[in-house]
Design an enzyme around this catalytic site. Sequence first.
Site, PDB file in Angstrom:
ATOM      1  CG  ASN A 106      -8.001  -6.045  11.994  1.00 50.37           C
ATOM      2  OD1 ASN A 106      -9.205  -6.192  11.816  1.00 50.37           O
ATOM      3  ND2 ASN A 106      -7.143  -5.950  11.005  1.00 50.37           N
TER       4      ASN A 106
ATOM      5  CB  CYS B 169      -3.450 -10.786   5.814  1.00 56.51           C
ATOM      6  SG  CYS B 169      -3.813 -10.480   4.081  1.00 56.51           S
TER       7      CYS B 169
ATOM      8  CB  CYS C 116     -11.434 -10.306   4.234  1.00 58.60           C
ATOM      9  SG  CYS C 116     -12.839  -9.308   3.850  1.00 58.60           S
TER      10      CYS C 116
ATOM     11  CD  GLU D 279      -6.341 -14.908  -5.855  1.00 65.62           C
ATOM     12  OE1 GLU D 279      -6.493 -16.112  -6.080  1.00 65.62           O
ATOM     13  OE2 GLU D 279      -6.075 -14.467  -4.729  1.00 65.62           O
TER      14      GLU D 279
ATOM     15  N   GLY E  45      -2.835  -6.169  -1.415  1.00 66.36           N
ATOM     16  CA  GLY E  45      -2.029  -4.957  -1.348  1.00 66.36           C
ATOM     17  C   GLY E  45      -2.600  -3.880  -0.460  1.00 66.36           C
TER      18      GLY E  45
ATOM     19  CB  CYS F 186     -13.081  -7.175  -3.601  1.00 64.13           C
ATOM     20  SG  CYS F 186     -11.644  -7.071  -2.525  1.00 64.13           S
TER      21      CYS F 186
ATOM     22  CB  CYS G 127       0.548  -7.000   0.906  1.00 66.95           C
ATOM     23  SG  CYS G 127       0.115  -5.605   1.977  1.00 66.95           S
TER      24      CYS G 127
ATOM     25  CB  CYS H  95      -1.735  -7.953   8.541  1.00 66.46           C
ATOM     26  SG  CYS H  95      -1.812  -6.180   8.268  1.00 66.46           S
TER      27      CYS H  95
HETATM   28  N1  SAH Z   1      -4.358  -3.344   2.985  1.00 68.83           N
HETATM   29  C1  SAH Z   1      -5.724  -2.924   3.075  1.00 68.83           C
HETATM   30  C2  SAH Z   1      -6.654  -3.667   2.136  1.00 68.83           C
HETATM   31  C3  SAH Z   1      -6.485  -5.171   2.039  1.00 68.83           C
HETATM   32  S1  SAH Z   1      -6.996  -6.162   3.417  1.00 68.83           S
HETATM   33  C4  SAH Z   1      -6.213  -3.009   4.496  1.00 68.83           C
HETATM   34  O1  SAH Z   1      -5.463  -3.473   5.351  1.00 68.83           O
HETATM   35  O2  SAH Z   1      -7.303  -2.564   4.784  1.00 68.83           O
HETATM   36  C5  SAH Z   1      -8.732  -6.070   3.356  1.00 68.83           C
HETATM   37  C6  SAH Z   1      -9.417  -6.468   4.657  1.00 68.83           C
HETATM   38  O3  SAH Z   1      -9.297  -7.870   4.883  1.00 68.83           O
HETATM   39  C7  SAH Z   1      -8.831  -5.796   5.880  1.00 68.83           C
HETATM   40  O4  SAH Z   1      -9.852  -5.191   6.639  1.00 68.83           O
HETATM   41  C8  SAH Z   1      -8.210  -6.937   6.656  1.00 68.83           C
HETATM   42  O5  SAH Z   1      -8.226  -6.660   8.030  1.00 68.83           O
HETATM   43  C9  SAH Z   1      -9.098  -8.097   6.253  1.00 68.83           C
HETATM   44  N2  SAH Z   1      -8.477  -9.410   6.451  1.00 68.83           N
HETATM   45  C10 SAH Z   1      -7.200  -9.761   6.217  1.00 68.83           C
HETATM   46  N3  SAH Z   1      -6.998 -11.047   6.538  1.00 68.83           N
HETATM   47  C11 SAH Z   1      -8.176 -11.524   6.987  1.00 68.83           C
HETATM   48  C12 SAH Z   1      -8.610 -12.800   7.457  1.00 68.83           C
HETATM   49  N4  SAH Z   1      -7.777 -13.835   7.520  1.00 68.83           N
HETATM   50  N5  SAH Z   1      -9.899 -12.930   7.820  1.00 68.83           N
HETATM   51  C13 SAH Z   1     -10.759 -11.890   7.723  1.00 68.83           C
HETATM   52  N6  SAH Z   1     -10.407 -10.673   7.277  1.00 68.83           N
HETATM   53  C14 SAH Z   1      -9.125 -10.489   6.909  1.00 68.83           C
END
Ligand code: SAH
Length: 356
Positions: free
Chosen positions: A215, A117, A332, A90, A159, A103, A110, A114
């Site tokens: 985070n 996510c 995000c 996406e 990713g 974006c 991935c 995390c």
């Molecule tokens: N892998 C990279 C890029 C993808 S994630 C990274 O970790 O930076 C992009 C952003 O989305 C990251 O800052 C992550 O912390 C945030 N993110 C992931 N899940 C989220 C959620 N459920 N709510 C808000 N932000 C989130």
Amino acid sequence: MIEISGMDNRETEACAEVLGIEPYRARQVRHWIFKRLARGFDEMTSLPKDLRARLAGECRFSSLETADLQISRDTTRKVLFRLSDGFFIESVLIPERDHWTLCISSQAGCAMGCRFCLTARQGFHRNLSPAEIVDQVLEVKRSMDDPDQLTNLVLMGMGEPLANYENVKKAVGILTADEGLNFSHRKVTLSTCGLVPVMRRLGREMTVNLAVSLNAADPETRDFLMPVNRRYPLPELLAACREFPLPNRRMITFEYILMEGVNDSERDAERLTSLLRGIRAKINLIPLNPHPESPFKPSSMERILQFQEVLIQRHYTAIIRKSKGQDILAACGQLSGQYEEHEARSGSGPDQVLQA
Ligand code: SAH
């Protein structure tokens, strides 16, 4: 199949030579793709017909097929792309006051795991090729009324970009080249969960903005939320940030998702300020975007404001990032790239969504 959009100038000309095509023709093709945003070889009317037909036979015009487009109430657009081997990714086009930000994804799935996510849930499928990264931008630009309004790119989609470093570097080269898409280096941001050795390489080899997904400000919480922290713990990550070469007045962006009762106390905010001491840092506070499988809750706005206040008192720039596109799971951490799921949820195909 040859994928022109993933090649730099030199490679395109070398490829043309192998095919027995003159170098100026290769330049014309690039001009059609990157400057005129052609939709196919048949549109390249400055090329002889037989050459257009030949190119169509030997080259893949785009590595992506648009499978779906959803438009949020706030006009954020989420595009679902099908890759040639059937995986989905996406891209999200985000409206700003006077421009758009896109974006883009760097991998299908991935591997970072995390906990908050949605992309992490599906695991890792594969790295995207340079063409698959560049084509996200090309496909979206082709669909825009005014493609010049797209000025900013963030590698924050599906990713971990630094886990696909070579391809990302090559794609960013094409996206920022004069004879490519000509984005300003200052308007390209790469976000990482903290793959320290690759971050150091990035600092030496590329000039994009760096965002680090932090985070958590203490080791236990970060270990729990982001498994990558066990491999590259906070002290190593922050050392790499401290040593990251920053051009004049640039800063590293630290992303901090606020989750109720997990990382949002005043004490967490204080820890965060001491962690970042000595780093030219800007902090983006992101209220957690919930998704159906998320075990966490977003912090209340009151809590977020209190958290921000601590940072501001210590003279940090801390911005609360309002999430866009939440209603279509485009914010995000809400990207899943799953067509079937989307179909089941909305019960509408691309056409209906477009008209909505
Ligand atoms: N892998 C990279 C890029 C993808 S994630 C990274 O970790 O930076 C992009 C952003 O989305 C990251 O800052 C992550 O912390 C945030 N993110 C992931 N899940 C989220 C959620 N459920 N709510 C808000 N932000 C989130």
